[in-house]
Design an enzyme around this catalytic site. Structure first.
Site, PDB file in Angstrom:
ATOM      1  NE  ARG A 134      -3.284   1.527   2.857  1.00 21.28           N
ATOM      2  CZ  ARG A 134      -3.897   2.671   2.562  1.00 21.28           C
ATOM      3  NH1 ARG A 134      -4.544   2.825   1.440  1.00 21.28           N
ATOM      4  NH2 ARG A 134      -3.845   3.671   3.407  1.00 21.28           N
ATOM      5  NE  ARG A 186       0.010   6.049   7.285  1.00 17.84           N
ATOM      6  CZ  ARG A 186      -1.143   5.451   7.050  1.00 17.84           C
ATOM      7  NH1 ARG A 186      -2.031   6.006   6.233  1.00 17.84           N
ATOM      8  NH2 ARG A 186      -1.415   4.307   7.633  1.00 17.84           N
ATOM      9  CE  LYS A 226      10.051   1.596  10.729  1.00 16.70           C
ATOM     10  NZ  LYS A 226       9.660   1.985   9.366  1.00 16.70           N
ATOM     11  N   PRO A 243      16.275   1.026  13.128  1.00 14.19           N
ATOM     12  CG  PRO A 243      15.670   1.785  11.006  1.00 14.19           C
ATOM     13  CD  PRO A 243      16.764   1.082  11.738  1.00 14.19           C
TER      14      PRO A 243
END
Length: 296
Positions: A134, A186, A226, A243
DNA sequence: TACCAGGTCTGAC
DNA sequence: GTCAGACATGGT
């Protein structure tokens, strides 16, 4: 058109591209088209009759005239990955983590890319709480709507593609633009990030230390530990970055018998062990863990 | 239907 | 400082 030919033993196109560090590439005539910023190259393996990583195997990069240096740097071709893989195996023995040796053997063809700064920054904001297919789709939509249409010719044919949009090109896009593309919550973070870029917050950032850069990134809304670590590692080659996402958290719990809960502390734990090799080893472990699932 | 994905933010304690 | 819940979307 120019060609760069390298040994394939420590540079496998599929492993390098499909290990989750980069989102803009697609299969093309048995190899891959790889996009970065406004550039594209055609990456493929050659002469590999035997198994993957065999001695005679070559990895070939085709690019247009003038882009050789860019892609030489992008694929980190100046670095000696045989040493990094050996370091991983030694660390596996020293610390008693056999999984790291297994992961390094599987991922020895992975190289840590030196990606376009802005592209890496915006891409990993999109990546949060999202899955890789995605993420790729969302970035592709963004490029199609806001990037520049370009063409490039390789030995097997000519391709049309879209560049990754510059922060300048995105300056006037509002939250609804990203929401309509499917960015979800987002969308708000994208606006903040684009504004930060246009305010010059990454100017001269390649000269920053890892901690300076990470602290700078953490000031942007939507950038947490992250994402900042990923941008440092994949956009600025800060290899003391480790990360920690859901996959690494699983590796830590299942294969390192880890008792820590907080992801920041898990990251600090690994960096304390692996130092400047942290980013490489993280990628081996991430790739290994994901390869065990059927997701790819 | 419920859960998951290269997480982060916010407010309560 | 720690923690739970909310947050958009689409695939399984």
């Amino acid at each position: 058109m120019k060609k760069i030919i390298t040994s394939g033993e420590f540079f496998n196109p599929a492993d390098t591209l499909e290990c989750g560090q980069v989102f803009r590439f697609k299969p093309f005539f048995g190899g891959y088209l790889v996009f970065s910023g406004d550039k594209v190259c055609f990456l493929r393996s050659e002469g590999s009759e035997g198994s993957k990583g065999s001695e005679g195997e070559k990895t070939v990069i085709e690019c247009i005239d003038g882009d050789e240096e860019y892609f030489y740097n992008y694929f980190d071709l100046a670095a000696d990955y045989s040493k990094i893989v050996e370091d991983a195996k030694a660390a596996a023995d020293n610390f008693g983590f056999p999984i790291l040796k297994t992961a390094a053997n599987l991922g020895k063809g992975v190289r840590i890319l030196r990606q376009n700064h802005e592209e890496a920054f915006l891409s990993f904001i999109i990546s949060q709480n999202n899955n890789i297919p995605r993420i790729k789709t969302l970035i592709e939509r963004l490029c199609e709507l806001s990037g520049e249409k370009k063409t490039a010719t390789f030995s097997v044919g000519t391709v049309e593609y879209f560049s990754f949009p510059s922060a300048c090109a995105l300056a006037k896009k509002d939250e609804s633009f990203y929401a309509d593309l499917g960015f979800g919550y987002r969308a708000r973070y994208m606006c903040c990030a684009v504004q930060a870029l246009n305010d010059g917050f990454l100017k001269n950032a390649e000269n920053f230390s890892f901690s300076e850069l990470k602290n700078k990134l953490l000031c942007v809304k939507g950038v947490g530990e992250k994402v900042a670590d990923c941008v440092c590692l994949f956009g600025f080659h800060k290899t003391a970055s480790f990360p920690v996402d859901v996959w690494i958290e699983r590796v830590y719990k299942q294969n390192f018998n880890g008792a820590l809960i907080d992801r920041k502390k898990i990251s600090e734990y690994f960096v304390s062990l692996f130092n400047e090799n942290s980013g490489y080893f993280q990628q081996y472990l991430f790739y290994y863990k994901r390869s065990l699932s059927d997701e790819r």
